[in-house]
Write a protein that holds these residues in place. Structure first.
Motif, PDB file in Angstrom:
ATOM      1  N   MET A   1       1.047  -1.099  -0.402  1.00  0.00           N
ATOM      2  CA  MET A   1       0.003   0.179   0.276  1.00  0.00           C
ATOM      3  C   MET A   1       0.626   1.171  -0.060  1.00  0.00           C
ATOM      4  SD  MET A   1      -3.334   0.308   2.037  1.00  0.00           S
ATOM      5  CE  MET A   1      -4.426   2.171   2.631  1.00  0.00           C
ATOM      6  N   GLY A   2       1.941   1.182   0.790  1.00  0.00           N
ATOM      7  CA  GLY A   2       3.086   2.585   0.556  1.00  0.00           C
ATOM      8  C   GLY A   2       3.045   2.670  -0.780  1.00  0.00           C
ATOM      9  N   SER A   3       3.566   2.285  -1.875  1.00  0.00           N
ATOM     10  CA  SER A   3       4.301   2.575  -3.415  1.00  0.00           C
ATOM     11  C   SER A   3       2.868   2.987  -3.624  1.00  0.00           C
ATOM     12  CB  SER A   3       4.391   1.001  -3.748  1.00  0.00           C
ATOM     13  OG  SER A   3       3.607   0.206  -4.461  1.00  0.00           O
ATOM     14  N   LEU A   4       1.675   2.374  -3.697  1.00  0.00           N
ATOM     15  CA  LEU A   4       0.334   2.922  -4.284  1.00  0.00           C
ATOM     16  C   LEU A   4      -0.439   4.638  -3.595  1.00  0.00           C
ATOM     17  CD1 LEU A   4      -2.065   2.614  -6.354  1.00  0.00           C
ATOM     18  CD2 LEU A   4      -3.283   1.498  -3.516  1.00  0.00           C
ATOM     19  N   THR A   5       0.262   4.842  -2.822  1.00  0.00           N
ATOM     20  CA  THR A   5       0.001   6.035  -2.344  1.00  0.00           C
ATOM     21  C   THR A   5       1.007   6.784  -1.902  1.00  0.00           C
ATOM     22  OG1 THR A   5       1.242   5.734   0.157  1.00  0.00           O
ATOM     23  CG2 THR A   5      -1.071   5.075   0.025  1.00  0.00           C
ATOM     24  N   THR A   6       1.829   6.422  -2.754  1.00  0.00           N
ATOM     25  CA  THR A   6       2.989   7.340  -3.367  1.00  0.00           C
ATOM     26  C   THR A   6       3.020   7.472  -4.445  1.00  0.00           C
ATOM     27  OG1 THR A   6       4.645   6.427  -1.599  1.00  0.00           O
ATOM     28  CG2 THR A   6       5.590   7.365  -3.457  1.00  0.00           C
ATOM     29  N   VAL A   7       2.204   6.627  -4.754  1.00  0.00           N
ATOM     30  CA  VAL A   7       2.706   6.734  -6.704  1.00  0.00           C
ATOM     31  C   VAL A   7       0.967   8.088  -6.765  1.00  0.00           C
ATOM     32  CG1 VAL A   7       1.260   5.762  -8.855  1.00  0.00           C
ATOM     33  CG2 VAL A   7       3.352   4.431  -7.572  1.00  0.00           C
ATOM     34  N   ILE A   8      -0.282   7.200  -5.715  1.00  0.00           N
ATOM     35  CA  ILE A   8      -1.102   8.946  -5.963  1.00  0.00           C
ATOM     36  C   ILE A   8      -0.343  10.029  -5.815  1.00  0.00           C
ATOM     37  CG2 ILE A   8      -3.381   8.752  -5.227  1.00  0.00           C
ATOM     38  CD1 ILE A   8      -3.305   5.676  -5.570  1.00  0.00           C
ATOM     39  N   ARG A   9      -0.218  10.301  -4.483  1.00  0.00           N
ATOM     40  CA  ARG A   9       0.308  11.088  -3.896  1.00  0.00           C
ATOM     41  C   ARG A   9       1.057  11.782  -4.684  1.00  0.00           C
ATOM     42  NH1 ARG A   9       4.415  11.561   0.520  1.00  0.00           N
ATOM     43  NH2 ARG A   9       4.474  13.657   1.717  1.00  0.00           N
ATOM     44  N   LEU A  10       1.812  11.612  -4.938  1.00  0.00           N
ATOM     45  CA  LEU A  10       3.101  12.708  -6.301  1.00  0.00           C
ATOM     46  C   LEU A  10       2.256  13.754  -7.247  1.00  0.00           C
ATOM     47  CD1 LEU A  10       5.536  14.680  -6.624  1.00  0.00           C
ATOM     48  CD2 LEU A  10       6.227  12.431  -7.761  1.00  0.00           C
ATOM     49  N   PRO A  11       1.236  12.768  -7.635  1.00  0.00           N
ATOM     50  CA  PRO A  11      -0.107  13.497  -9.165  1.00  0.00           C
ATOM     51  C   PRO A  11      -0.320  14.441  -8.440  1.00  0.00           C
ATOM     52  CG  PRO A  11       0.725  10.735  -9.462  1.00  0.00           C
ATOM     53  CD  PRO A  11       1.653  11.259  -8.558  1.00  0.00           C
ATOM     54  N   LEU A  12      -1.093  13.501  -7.010  1.00  0.00           N
ATOM     55  CA  LEU A  12      -2.231  14.659  -6.301  1.00  0.00           C
ATOM     56  C   LEU A  12      -1.606  16.455  -6.200  1.00  0.00           C
ATOM     57  CD1 LEU A  12      -4.450  12.342  -4.440  1.00  0.00           C
ATOM     58  CD2 LEU A  12      -5.527  14.108  -6.139  1.00  0.00           C
ATOM     59  N   TYR A  13      -0.154  16.228  -5.586  1.00  0.00           N
ATOM     60  CA  TYR A  13       0.423  17.031  -5.176  1.00  0.00           C
ATOM     61  C   TYR A  13       1.242  18.181  -6.267  1.00  0.00           C
ATOM     62  CZ  TYR A  13       0.674  16.928  -0.019  1.00  0.00           C
ATOM     63  OH  TYR A  13       0.772  16.992   1.049  1.00  0.00           O
ATOM     64  N   ILE A  14       0.706  17.840  -7.412  1.00  0.00           N
ATOM     65  CA  ILE A  14       1.139  18.108  -8.948  1.00  0.00           C
ATOM     66  C   ILE A  14      -0.212  18.935  -9.023  1.00  0.00           C
ATOM     67  CG2 ILE A  14       2.311  18.251 -10.829  1.00  0.00           C
ATOM     68  CD1 ILE A  14       4.344  15.824 -10.072  1.00  0.00           C
ATOM     69  N   ILE A  15      -0.798  18.189  -9.496  1.00  0.00           N
ATOM     70  CA  ILE A  15      -2.938  19.072  -9.731  1.00  0.00           C
ATOM     71  C   ILE A  15      -2.055  20.039  -8.578  1.00  0.00           C
ATOM     72  CG2 ILE A  15      -5.297  18.097 -10.144  1.00  0.00           C
ATOM     73  CD1 ILE A  15      -4.283  16.118 -10.737  1.00  0.00           C
ATOM     74  N   LEU A  16      -2.475  19.526  -7.315  1.00  0.00           N
ATOM     75  CA  LEU A  16      -3.418  20.716  -6.121  1.00  0.00           C
ATOM     76  C   LEU A  16      -1.695  21.909  -6.899  1.00  0.00           C
ATOM     77  CD1 LEU A  16      -4.393  22.697  -3.785  1.00  0.00           C
ATOM     78  CD2 LEU A  16      -2.921  20.607  -2.743  1.00  0.00           C
ATOM     79  N   TRP A  17      -0.764  22.038  -6.719  1.00  0.00           N
ATOM     80  CA  TRP A  17      -0.182  22.834  -7.126  1.00  0.00           C
ATOM     81  C   TRP A  17      -0.116  23.711  -8.282  1.00  0.00           C
ATOM     82  CZ3 TRP A  17       3.527  24.622 -10.146  1.00  0.00           C
ATOM     83  CH2 TRP A  17       4.676  25.990  -9.986  1.00  0.00           C
ATOM     84  N   VAL A  18      -0.757  23.027  -9.448  1.00  0.00           N
ATOM     85  CA  VAL A  18      -1.245  23.449 -10.793  1.00  0.00           C
ATOM     86  C   VAL A  18      -2.375  24.672 -10.264  1.00  0.00           C
ATOM     87  CG1 VAL A  18      -1.678  23.332 -13.439  1.00  0.00           C
ATOM     88  CG2 VAL A  18      -0.307  21.777 -12.195  1.00  0.00           C
ATOM     89  N   PHE A  19      -3.390  23.872  -9.886  1.00  0.00           N
ATOM     90  CA  PHE A  19      -4.680  24.401  -9.424  1.00  0.00           C
ATOM     91  C   PHE A  19      -4.097  25.903  -8.892  1.00  0.00           C
ATOM     92  CE2 PHE A  19      -6.970  20.083 -10.009  1.00  0.00           C
ATOM     93  CZ  PHE A  19      -7.510  20.181 -11.309  1.00  0.00           C
ATOM     94  N   ALA A  20      -3.960  25.464  -7.782  1.00  0.00           N
ATOM     95  CA  ALA A  20      -3.419  26.767  -7.436  1.00  0.00           C
ATOM     96  C   ALA A  20      -2.581  27.643  -7.400  1.00  0.00           C
ATOM     97  CB  ALA A  20      -2.371  26.586  -6.139  1.00  0.00           C
ATOM     98  N   ALA A  21      -1.449  27.410  -8.429  1.00  0.00           N
ATOM     99  CA  ALA A  21      -0.851  28.387  -9.467  1.00  0.00           C
ATOM    100  C   ALA A  21      -1.814  29.310 -10.062  1.00  0.00           C
ATOM    101  CB  ALA A  21       0.179  28.122 -10.458  1.00  0.00           C
ATOM    102  N   ILE A  22      -3.133  28.500 -10.684  1.00  0.00           N
ATOM    103  CA  ILE A  22      -3.887  29.261 -11.631  1.00  0.00           C
ATOM    104  C   ILE A  22      -4.993  30.034 -11.126  1.00  0.00           C
ATOM    105  CG2 ILE A  22      -6.218  28.631 -12.917  1.00  0.00           C
ATOM    106  CD1 ILE A  22      -4.175  25.866 -14.137  1.00  0.00           C
ATOM    107  N   LEU A  23      -5.625  28.963  -9.719  1.00  0.00           N
ATOM    108  CA  LEU A  23      -6.101  30.203  -8.838  1.00  0.00           C
ATOM    109  C   LEU A  23      -5.789  31.784  -8.449  1.00  0.00           C
ATOM    110  CD1 LEU A  23      -8.829  30.212  -7.297  1.00  0.00           C
ATOM    111  CD2 LEU A  23      -7.812  29.235  -5.826  1.00  0.00           C
TER     112      LEU A  23
END
Length: 188
Positions: A1-23
């Protein structure tokens, strides 16, 4: 489960960063427009103003942009313990989640339907601002779920029993068998 959360976590942080930059860009554009209204603009009778909720969304985007490098350990970590880092991440995400939720809900309640003025750029900026605020909040929900899963996973090993009896730890040595503290005193 650790690798699954890491594989999903980084893209979600990147998505949040992009949305925050656009906002950040959209809220800056809105604040620039409302603080420098052109002469003869019908909005607010041509008087400069600013929307406090737009300022809140600007702060939310700035905090999100500043939190990501700390949580992803791109700056030297201040917390060396893994469990403490997970709790810090969960606390930071929870505060951001609450701020983004307040910003999204209040802005949606102020401007529920902007289709009547969609031909104006100011209305399109507001619509895009609310859309990216909600998308950022959804990314935060996913990150909180992953942070909770990571905290639960690190708190209990996979094969450990669900119920654990904890004994109090003392900094003193355990009482020896022959000492007065180790045996019952008989009434005199």
């Amino acid at each position: 489960m650790g690798s699954l959360t890491t594989v999903i976590r980084l893209p979600l942080y990147i998505i949040l960063w992009v949305f925050a930059a656009i906002l950040l860009i959209l809220t800056s554009a809105r604040l620039n427009y409302t603080l420098h209204l052109p002469k003869g603009d019908p909005l607010n009778g041509g008087t400069n103003f600013f929307d406090p909720i737009v300022a809140l969304l600007l702060v939310c985007s700035l905090l999100s942009l500043g939190t990501m490098p700390v949580v992803m350990h791109w700056v030297p970590p201040l917390i060396t313990s893994t469990a403490s880092a997970n709790l810090f991440e969960l606390a930071a995400l929870s505060v951001l989640w609450l701020l983004w939720l307040v910003g999204c809900v209040v802005s949606t309640s102020i401007w529920p339907n902007l289709m009547f003025c969609y031909e104006f750029a100011a209305c399109r900026v507001l619509t895009a601002m609310m859309a990216f605020a909600w998308l950022g909040w959804i990314a935060l929900v996913g990150l909180i779920v992953l942070a909770v899963l990571a905290a639960v996973q690190k708190a209990r090993p996979a094969r450990a029993p669900f119920m654990v009896e904890w004994t109090p730890q003392s900094s003193f040595a355990p009482p020896s068998v022959g000492s007065a503290a180790g045996r019952r005193m008989a009434p005199v």
